[in-house]
Write a protein that holds these residues in place. Structure first.
Motif, mmCIF file in Angstrom:
data_model
loop_
_atom_site.group_PDB
_atom_site.id
_atom_site.type_symbol
_atom_site.label_atom_id
_atom_site.label_comp_id
_atom_site.label_asym_id
_atom_site.label_seq_id
_atom_site.Cartn_x
_atom_site.Cartn_y
_atom_site.Cartn_z
ATOM 1 N N ALA A 233 57.923 0.375 17.818
ATOM 2 C CA ALA A 233 56.502 0.664 18.033
ATOM 3 C C ALA A 233 55.711 -0.621 18.219
ATOM 4 O O ALA A 233 54.782 -0.679 19.038
ATOM 5 C CB ALA A 233 55.947 1.469 16.861
ATOM 6 N N GLU A 235 56.840 -3.424 19.562
ATOM 7 C CA GLU A 235 57.123 -3.901 20.918
ATOM 8 C C GLU A 235 56.258 -3.184 21.945
ATOM 9 O O GLU A 235 55.664 -3.803 22.835
ATOM 10 C CB GLU A 235 58.598 -3.662 21.258
ATOM 11 N N ARG A 236 56.196 -1.876 21.827
ATOM 12 C CA ARG A 236 55.455 -1.079 22.813
ATOM 13 C C ARG A 236 53.954 -1.325 22.728
ATOM 14 O O ARG A 236 53.269 -1.394 23.756
ATOM 15 C CB ARG A 236 55.771 0.399 22.615
ATOM 16 N N ALA A 237 53.470 -1.452 21.514
ATOM 17 C CA ALA A 237 52.042 -1.715 21.345
ATOM 18 C C ALA A 237 51.669 -3.080 21.913
ATOM 19 O O ALA A 237 50.645 -3.240 22.583
ATOM 20 C CB ALA A 237 51.667 -1.630 19.876
ATOM 21 N N ALA A 250 47.159 0.996 19.547
ATOM 22 C CA ALA A 250 48.345 1.134 20.394
ATOM 23 C C ALA A 250 49.607 1.312 19.538
ATOM 24 O O ALA A 250 50.525 2.051 19.915
ATOM 25 C CB ALA A 250 48.485 -0.102 21.290
ATOM 26 N N PHE A 251 49.652 0.672 18.400
ATOM 27 C CA PHE A 251 50.782 0.794 17.480
ATOM 28 C C PHE A 251 50.870 2.214 16.927
ATOM 29 O O PHE A 251 51.955 2.818 16.902
ATOM 30 C CB PHE A 251 50.608 -0.221 16.357
ATOM 31 N N ASP A 253 49.639 4.919 18.291
ATOM 32 C CA ASP A 253 50.018 5.792 19.400
ATOM 33 C C ASP A 253 51.519 5.703 19.676
ATOM 34 O O ASP A 253 52.180 6.715 19.937
ATOM 35 C CB ASP A 253 49.252 5.407 20.668
ATOM 36 N N ALA A 254 52.062 4.480 19.624
ATOM 37 C CA ALA A 254 53.495 4.298 19.887
ATOM 38 C C ALA A 254 54.340 5.021 18.852
ATOM 39 O O ALA A 254 55.365 5.639 19.187
ATOM 40 C CB ALA A 254 53.834 2.811 19.917
ATOM 41 N N TYR A 256 53.500 7.674 17.180
ATOM 42 C CA TYR A 256 53.333 9.108 17.439
ATOM 43 C C TYR A 256 54.183 9.565 18.617
ATOM 44 O O TYR A 256 54.707 10.688 18.631
ATOM 45 C CB TYR A 256 51.853 9.396 17.709
ATOM 46 N N GLN A 257 54.363 8.689 19.601
ATOM 47 C CA GLN A 257 55.056 9.054 20.838
ATOM 48 C C GLN A 257 56.557 8.812 20.802
ATOM 49 O O GLN A 257 57.268 9.186 21.740
ATOM 50 C CB GLN A 257 54.436 8.287 22.016
ATOM 51 N N LEU A 258 57.067 8.184 19.755
ATOM 52 C CA LEU A 258 58.500 7.903 19.691
ATOM 53 C C LEU A 258 59.309 9.193 19.796
ATOM 54 O O LEU A 258 58.996 10.192 19.155
ATOM 55 C CB LEU A 258 58.851 7.184 18.389
#
Length: 264
Positions: A233, A235-237, A250-251, A253-254, A256-258
């Protein structure tokens, strides 16, 4: 005995994340005042249920109900220490796993002595940075509060020793995380330097570890998977954030979306 760390597998992460969302663990977080809201939001984003109960009598009652207990000594007081002891004893009596985050242990006497007492109460997991793990294992260290002045790899031997003495799965986190049960050691890569520029990512990870440690199955794999979920998360954020301010949403959200399937 496996002497070399092995990377945590994608299949293991997928299985642990799937179990976590199926069980939606109730995590009792006795954590520090600075990170309570962020910790709760991280657990909610992953599908768990957070609770922050701090009164000694209520904490003992609640830890027997919760699936897992986090004890984070970041803003430790003597009253809070007594509440933590009551919660741990009740969790142990109810056979509920508890996780220790030894924030800033080594540099401050009260919390250092308190955490040594807690080791006798058999935590299921311990999560800390290299300086904290070295200090908890009673090695000579240099540190600066919550900031580690040691690389995580330098604390692998101490983490193994701590796991053998305490019975806990120990996670020492840094640019690479290492998770050990005293015999096996798993490595977890990933994350972002931005994770060190906002308050609470390490403490929130400890709460996630407490939730994953409550899952059925091999605890070492669940704890390593918790570390990988948080690093992924991060990394993605970091890939979409402009700085620390935009990193936090963004973290969340990441997290939540995993999707478990992406690791298979």
């Amino acid at each position: 005995m496996n002497l070399q760390p092995e990377p945590v597998s994608g299949a293991s992460v997928a299985q642990s994340l799937s179990l976590f969302r199926q069980h939606a663990p109730l995590v009792h977080c006795m954590t520090n005042d600075v990170v309570q809201t962020f910790t709760a939001n991280v657990l909610l984003a992953l599908g768990a249920s957070p609770a922050m109960v701090v009164d000694a009598e209520e904490a003992a009652q609640f830890s027997a109900i919760a699936d897992g207990l986090l004890v984070n000594v970041g803003t430790l007081t003597r009253d809070r220490a007594q509440a933590m002891l009551a919660a741990i004893d009740a969790a142990n009596q109810s056979q509920k796993p508890w996780t220790l985050d030894p924030v800033a242990v080594g540099g401050l006497t009260f919390r250092s002595e308190f955490c040594q007492r807690l080791l006798q109460r058999r935590p299921a997991a311990i999560r800390g940075n290299a300086s904290e793990i070295l200090a908890l294992a009673q090695h000579a260290v240099s540190g600066r509060g919550v900031d580690s002045l040691h690389d995580s790899a330098s604390a692998i031997a101490a983490a193994k020793q701590l796991a053998q003495v305490s019975g806990a799965v120990v996670a020492v986190t840094g640019s690479v995380d290492y998770v050990t049960d005293g015999t096996r050691t798993l490595s977890v890569a990933g994350g972002s330097p931005l994770m060190t520029r906002v308050v609470g990512t390490g403490c929130a990870l400890s709460a996630v570890v407490a939730g994953f440690a409550a899952l059925p199955g091999e605890r070492i794999h669940h704890v390593a998977s918790a570390c990988r979920v948080i690093s992924a998360a991060g990394e993605r954020a970091a890939a979409v954030a402009n700085g620390p301010g935009s990193f936090i949403p963004a973290f969340l959200d990441a997290l939540y979306q995993l999707d478990k399937d992406e690791w298979l």
